[in-house]
Scaffold this active site. Structure first.
Site, short mmCIF file in Angstrom:
data_model
loop_
_atom_site.label_atom_id
_atom_site.label_comp_id
_atom_site.label_asym_id
_atom_site.label_seq_id
_atom_site.Cartn_x
_atom_site.Cartn_y
_atom_site.Cartn_z
N HIS A 143 14.12 -4.92 -9.20
CA HIS A 143 13.29 -5.68 -8.27
C HIS A 143 13.93 -5.66 -6.89
O HIS A 143 15.13 -5.91 -6.74
CB HIS A 143 13.15 -7.12 -8.78
CG HIS A 143 12.04 -7.88 -8.15
ND1 HIS A 143 12.04 -8.24 -6.82
CD2 HIS A 143 10.87 -8.35 -8.67
CE1 HIS A 143 10.94 -8.91 -6.55
NE2 HIS A 143 10.20 -8.99 -7.65
N PRO A 144 13.14 -5.38 -5.83
CA PRO A 144 13.72 -5.26 -4.48
C PRO A 144 14.11 -6.59 -3.85
O PRO A 144 14.83 -6.61 -2.86
CB PRO A 144 12.60 -4.59 -3.68
CG PRO A 144 11.35 -5.02 -4.38
CD PRO A 144 11.70 -5.06 -5.84
N ASP A 145 13.64 -7.71 -4.43
CA ASP A 145 13.94 -9.01 -3.84
C ASP A 145 14.06 -10.05 -4.94
O ASP A 145 13.34 -11.05 -4.97
CB ASP A 145 12.85 -9.40 -2.83
CG ASP A 145 13.18 -10.70 -2.10
OD1 ASP A 145 14.38 -11.03 -2.00
OD2 ASP A 145 12.24 -11.39 -1.66
N LEU A 146 14.98 -9.83 -5.86
CA LEU A 146 15.11 -10.72 -7.01
C LEU A 146 15.72 -12.04 -6.58
O LEU A 146 16.84 -12.09 -6.07
CB LEU A 146 15.97 -10.07 -8.09
CG LEU A 146 16.00 -10.80 -9.43
CD1 LEU A 146 14.62 -10.80 -10.08
CD2 LEU A 146 17.02 -10.15 -10.36
N ASN A 182 10.92 -15.84 -7.82
CA ASN A 182 10.04 -14.85 -8.43
C ASN A 182 10.46 -14.47 -9.85
O ASN A 182 10.16 -13.39 -10.34
CB ASN A 182 9.89 -13.60 -7.54
CG ASN A 182 11.21 -12.98 -7.14
OD1 ASN A 182 12.16 -13.01 -7.92
ND2 ASN A 182 11.26 -12.42 -5.95
#
Length: 265
Positions: free
Chosen positions: A183-186, A190
């Site tokens: 995931h690019p923005d864990l 989210n």
């Protein structure tokens, strides 16, 4: 006078015949034909659902998320809002650079690949819409609700975090790692966890295409670790490195040890 296109091979090599496109002069809509047979732009207008007694409006992050029910399906409507320095000026408008790069349709296709093709725990996509106006557009996405779930940030605030939660998160991240997807923005907002301790990742609109997720597990974990520390600090709590060790031990099972050399253990 909508033009119905029965395949979308032009915008994704991952295609299923259940995904259809509606395209007119202003709107482009993609949807799961096995979930809904008749859809139009009204589905993406907040006012359609806000005044419905079965709908719930949740304000978080950059804008509103609307939870509604349609023909027995519990759905989530997300309207995309800009962040960063341009956010206060452009609000929800994005520069049009083509259908493939539009935020909502891009995320729809990514979720379709992750859920229907790779079998990963993400929300199932229902429909997406982009509405053009000149050189800009606004975007909306509808997904199937992950029922009886809460964001990890909320569990931390309530004090409902614990060993079983950290184990479940580590195992979930391991599933993504096995597919080479990160995931690019864990962060703690989210990651959703339901009553059965099933873990889901949401908000995959940060990257341009599915291959952008193929990167470093170390970077993903570093970002997640920072988010955990930030969330705990916000709630006047301290994140214990012993809890981080539980996550890592479940994530790193049967994985390359060099991923984790720089992490506390």
């Amino acid at each position: 006078n909508a033009n119905l296109i029965c395949s979308f091979g032009e915008i994704s090599r991952h295609r299923t015949m259940s995904n259809l496109l509606i395209h007119d002069n202003e709107n482009i809509i993609i949807y799961e034909d096995d979930l809904i047979k008749d859809i139009n732009e009204d589905f993406f207008e907040a006012n359609k659902w806000i005044h419905n007694e079965n709908s719930v409006v949740s304000v978080s992050g950059r804008g509103e998320t609307i939870f509604f029910e349609h023909q027995g399906l519990k759905c989530v409507l997300k309207h995309y809002h800009r962040g960063g320095i341009l956010g206060p000026y452009l609000k929800d408008r994005y520069l049009w650079t083509g259908m493939q790069r539009s935020r909502s349709i891009r995320e729809f296709i990514e979720l379709d690949v992750l859920s229907n093709h790779l079998g990963l725990p993400v929300p199932r996509p229902f429909a997406a819409r982009v509405k053009r106006s000149g050189i800009t557009y606004v975007a909306d996405l509808i997904t199937i609700e992950v029922e009886d779930s809460k964001p990890l940030s909320e569990l931390i605030r309530e004090g409902n975090d614990g060993k079983d939660v950290w184990e479940a998160i580590g195992k979930c991240l391991c599933l993504f790692d096995e597919k080479g997807i990160y995931h690019p923005d864990l962060n703690t907002s989210n990651i959703l966890i339901d009553n059965e301790l099933e873990v889901y990742l949401i908000d995959f609109d940060s990257a341009g295409r599915i291959h952008d997720y193929i990167g470093s597990p170390k970077k993903t974990l570093e970002r997640f670790h920072r988010s955990l520390e930030k969330t705990y600090k916000k709630n006047n709590k301290e994140f214990l490195e012993s809890d981080w060790k539980i996550i890592i031990s479940n994530f790193s099972a049967n994985q390359r040890k060099d991923y984790f050399e720089d992490f506390p253990s």
